[in-house]
Enzyme design. Structure first.
Site, PDB file in Angstrom:
ATOM      1  N   CYS A  95      31.601  50.982  37.786  1.00 13.24           N
ATOM      2  CA  CYS A  95      32.362  49.761  38.084  1.00 13.24           C
ATOM      3  C   CYS A  95      31.473  48.524  38.085  1.00 13.24           C
ATOM      4  CB  CYS A  95      33.049  49.882  39.442  1.00 13.24           C
ATOM      5  SG  CYS A  95      34.063  48.446  39.838  1.00 13.24           S
TER       6      CYS A  95
ATOM      7  N   CYS B 194      35.355  54.287  39.748  1.00 17.46           N
ATOM      8  CA  CYS B 194      34.505  54.531  38.589  1.00 17.46           C
ATOM      9  C   CYS B 194      33.054  54.296  39.018  1.00 17.46           C
ATOM     10  CB  CYS B 194      34.839  53.564  37.460  1.00 17.46           C
ATOM     11  SG  CYS B 194      36.557  53.636  36.938  1.00 17.46           S
TER      12      CYS B 194
ATOM     13  N   ARG C 272      32.345  45.768  39.392  1.00 17.29           N
ATOM     14  CA  ARG C 272      32.527  45.125  40.702  1.00 17.29           C
ATOM     15  C   ARG C 272      32.141  46.084  41.825  1.00 17.29           C
ATOM     16  NH1 ARG C 272      37.836  43.171  38.374  1.00 17.29           N
ATOM     17  NH2 ARG C 272      37.125  41.478  37.029  1.00 17.29           N
TER      18      ARG C 272
ATOM     19  N   ARG D  57      37.270  31.259  34.574  1.00 13.36           N
ATOM     20  CA  ARG D  57      36.050  31.174  33.782  1.00 13.36           C
ATOM     21  C   ARG D  57      36.296  30.509  32.429  1.00 13.36           C
ATOM     22  NH1 ARG D  57      33.189  30.566  30.467  1.00 13.36           N
ATOM     23  NH2 ARG D  57      31.228  31.501  29.803  1.00 13.36           N
ATOM     24  N   TYR D  58      37.462  30.828  31.845  1.00 15.81           N
ATOM     25  CA  TYR D  58      37.793  30.316  30.513  1.00 15.81           C
ATOM     26  C   TYR D  58      38.843  29.217  30.645  1.00 15.81           C
ATOM     27  CZ  TYR D  58      35.360  34.472  28.906  1.00 15.81           C
ATOM     28  OH  TYR D  58      34.405  35.415  28.677  1.00 15.81           O
TER      29      TYR D  58
ATOM     30  N   LYS E 114      32.169  36.549  27.586  1.00 14.41           N
ATOM     31  CA  LYS E 114      32.138  37.615  26.582  1.00 14.41           C
ATOM     32  C   LYS E 114      31.603  37.085  25.260  1.00 14.41           C
ATOM     33  CE  LYS E 114      36.144  39.944  28.547  1.00 14.41           C
ATOM     34  NZ  LYS E 114      36.510  38.914  29.566  1.00 14.41           N
TER      35      LYS E 114
ATOM     36  N   ASP F 222      29.259  40.963  28.066  1.00 11.66           N
ATOM     37  CA  ASP F 222      29.662  39.941  29.023  1.00 11.66           C
ATOM     38  C   ASP F 222      28.362  39.383  29.590  1.00 11.66           C
ATOM     39  OD1 ASP F 222      31.395  38.337  30.440  1.00 11.66           O
ATOM     40  OD2 ASP F 222      32.719  39.998  30.968  1.00 11.66           O
TER      41      ASP F 222
ATOM     42  N   CYS G 262      41.303  51.153  44.394  1.00 10.72           N
ATOM     43  CA  CYS G 262      41.577  51.918  43.190  1.00 10.72           C
ATOM     44  C   CYS G 262      41.861  53.346  43.613  1.00 10.72           C
ATOM     45  CB  CYS G 262      40.366  51.912  42.256  1.00 10.72           C
ATOM     46  SG  CYS G 262      40.080  50.322  41.445  1.00 10.72           S
TER      47      CYS G 262
ATOM     48  N   ASP H  11      27.530  46.270  31.924  1.00 13.37           N
ATOM     49  CA  ASP H  11      27.030  45.078  32.621  1.00 13.37           C
ATOM     50  C   ASP H  11      25.741  45.354  33.395  1.00 13.37           C
ATOM     51  OD1 ASP H  11      29.037  43.355  31.777  1.00 13.37           O
ATOM     52  OD2 ASP H  11      30.355  43.868  33.461  1.00 13.37           O
TER      53      ASP H  11
ATOM     54  N   ARG I 123      42.904  30.648  30.802  1.00 15.01           N
ATOM     55  CA  ARG I 123      43.363  31.904  31.416  1.00 15.01           C
ATOM     56  C   ARG I 123      42.549  32.217  32.661  1.00 15.01           C
ATOM     57  NH1 ARG I 123      40.415  32.036  26.998  1.00 15.01           N
ATOM     58  NH2 ARG I 123      38.995  33.731  26.456  1.00 15.01           N
TER      59      ARG I 123
HETATM   60  C1  LIG Z   1      37.515  39.029  30.319  1.00 14.25           C
HETATM   61  C2  LIG Z   1      37.924  37.905  31.096  1.00 14.25           C
HETATM   62  C3  LIG Z   1      39.074  37.169  30.780  1.00 14.25           C
HETATM   63  C4  LIG Z   1      39.954  37.519  29.601  1.00 14.25           C
HETATM   64  O1  LIG Z   1      39.268  37.399  28.413  1.00 14.25           O
HETATM   65  P1  LIG Z   1      40.015  37.707  27.048  1.00 14.25           P
HETATM   66  O2  LIG Z   1      38.930  37.622  26.029  1.00 14.25           O
HETATM   67  O3  LIG Z   1      41.077  36.686  26.896  1.00 14.25           O
HETATM   68  O4  LIG Z   1      40.592  39.084  27.159  1.00 14.25           O
HETATM   69  C5  LIG Z   1      39.410  36.106  31.574  1.00 14.25           C
HETATM   70  N1  LIG Z   1      38.646  35.751  32.627  1.00 14.25           N
HETATM   71  C6  LIG Z   1      37.524  36.417  32.949  1.00 14.25           C
HETATM   72  C7  LIG Z   1      36.711  35.971  34.111  1.00 14.25           C
HETATM   73  C8  LIG Z   1      37.128  37.532  32.210  1.00 14.25           C
HETATM   74  O5  LIG Z   1      36.013  38.194  32.525  1.00 14.25           O
END
Ligand SMILES: *Cc1c(COP(=O)(O)O)cnc(C)c1O
Length: 437
Positions: free
Chosen positions: A143, A140, A145, A123-124, A348, A341, A136, A304, A127
């Site tokens: 959750c 929860c 998901r 998504r980002y 986020k 989110d 799990c 969420d 990372r």
């Molecule tokens: C939360 C999240 C991350 C990590 O986000 P950080 O702000 O770096 O902790 C990475 N990918 C996805 C899809 C997420 O929801």
């Protein structure tokens, strides 16, 4: 003499009357084997009785969203006041989970759409999430998901996980990998060791993170052997998920201490939940207990818009009020970032009270946590730097091999000098479409 807390003693005896030892109770596999998955067992072990209509309604919820709770986590419930118990509310199904609100979605974060290969959410820019488990030890009720819980209750095969690892290997921008799930610590030490070793063999992967709720719901999963294995794969970070100060027990403290002693930086992600922790005093007590145990509060999430969570949602204002009660009032490192989110995969978005009241060309008017209104005098002479992103020619000494590589997006791009964009316009903007016609 009680071998653990009175509650734990009683629950252990109800599970296996003939043999109840502390070593058994602290064996995470024993805990998993005896995870409570039916209403009957739940009632029996806790020593409570629900009314027939309620049992029937809860039973219907279970058909869609299964129940699982470890004996340890169950033992934290106060049976005398279970209706308002924060652990009960997080673990026991509610008929309200079947009420799907108008705005709720199965996959509000659009994780499935951001998935280039099975098990990866990219998504980002730098990372990715790598989902290495669909299970799990405790489900929860809140959750995000929820859609996935129970429908494919398994740990993926090596081939599936290798596809994800291969994607990461072929994608050099990925410098941070988050192992997620499900709970990654449901895997055996050996399997996890193999995944971590594979990831560590990728030169561009700088940091690995594990997101796990084990320190909260099954702290005995944190064993000497696990910690010795994790230590080999530094830099490794662990984020866990405490929502209420009552979850911080002698056992969870021990687990956190073992992780911290292995040099693993610990963070916590809480979710704001109505009836559980929607209270500034509870949240302050939680963050204090976390930092006492070397856990840095990382995020406080707005709940969420996942299906079946409406009864847990609070207004965003509750989160802002909590932030107002923390910043300035307590240690800076005890203050998490409050985030929403955003639905539709918006990602986020941090939210804070407003501290910036106004500004002129030479002064900024600010207010602090006490309500003091103050001013910051801007510098009289500041020579704006015209940044063309040619870092090698700049007097600021970045001097990195990759200093020249730079792509900016979003608001950062609007603020930059090296890019000509003057506005961000939504795709399909009517006026723009008309111009093109
Ligand atoms: C939360 C999240 C991350 C990590 O986000 P950080 O702000 O770096 O902790 C990475 N990918 C996805 C899809 C997420 O929801």
């Amino acid at each position: 003499m009680a071998i653990y807390s009175v509650n734990q003693q009683e629950i252990a005896e109800r599970i296996s009357p003939e043999s109840t030892s502390l070593s058994q109770w602290k064996d995470w596999k024993w805990q998993l084997k005896h995870a409570i998955q039916s209403i009957d067992t739940f009632e029996k072990l806790l020593g409570i009785r629900l009314e027939a209509t309620e049992r029937e309604q809860v039973g219907r919820t279970l058909e869609t969203f299964p129940l699982s709770i470890t004996p340890y986590y169950l033992s934290l419930i106060d049976a005398d006041d279970f209706r308002n118990d924060p652990v009960f509310l997080q673990a026991f199904p509610s008929p309200k989970e079947l009420e799907v609100g108008r705005h709720e979605m199965a996959d509000p974060l659009a994780e499935d759409e951001d998935s280039p290969v099975p098990g990866v959410t990219h998504r980002y820019p730098d990372r990715v999430l790598l989902h290495i488990s669909n299970v799990c030890s405790m489900y929860c009720r809140h959750c995000t998901r929820k859609r996935k819980v129970g429908d494919q209750d398994f740990i993926p095969e090596r081939e599936t996980i290798l596809q994800g690892i291969e994607y990461i290997r072929q994608t050099p921008v990925v410098r941070d990998v988050l192992l997620s799930g499900g709970d990654p610590l449901m895997l055996s030490d050996d399997y996890l060791d193999w995944i971590l070793t594979e990831l560590r063999s990728i030169p561009h992967v700088q940091v690995i993170r594990i997101g796990t709720r084990m320190p909260v719901v099954l702290p005995y999963r944190i064993t000497d052997a696990l910690v010795a294995m994790l230590k080999k794969h530094h830099p490794l970070w662990v984020n866990t998920h405490f929502n209420h100060p009552r979850e911080i027990t002698a056992s969870s403290r021990e687990a956190l201490s073992m992780l911290a002693n292995a040099g693993i930086p610990l963070g916590n992600q809480s979710v704001l939940l109505a009836g559980v922790n929607d209270c500034p005093r509870i949240m302050k007590s939680l963050v204090h207990k976390l930092v006492e145990n070397r856990v840095r509060p990382y995020y406080l999430y707005q709940c969420d818009l996942s299906e079946g969570l409406s009864h847990f949602r609070t207004p965003i204002g509750m989160g802002v009020e909590i932030m107002e009660s923390l910043r300035g009032h307590t240690s800076g490192f005890a203050v998490p970032t409050f985030v929403v989110d955003a639905p539709g995969g918006g990602g986020k978005i941090p939210l804070n009270p407003n501290y910036l009241l106004s500004l002129s060309t030479n002064k900024v008017v600010l207010r602090n946590y006490e309500g003091v209104i103050t001013t910051y005098q801007e510098p009289d002479s500041y020579k704006p730097i015209y940044c063309d992103r040619k870092c090698d020619d700049c007097h600021l000494q970045l001097k990195l091999d990759d200093g020249q590589e730079f792509r900016s997006t979003g608001i950062e791009r609007l603020l930059s000098n090296h890019d000509d964009s003057i506005a961000l316009t939504p795709e399909g903007n009517e006026r723009m479409v008309r111009r093109d016609e």
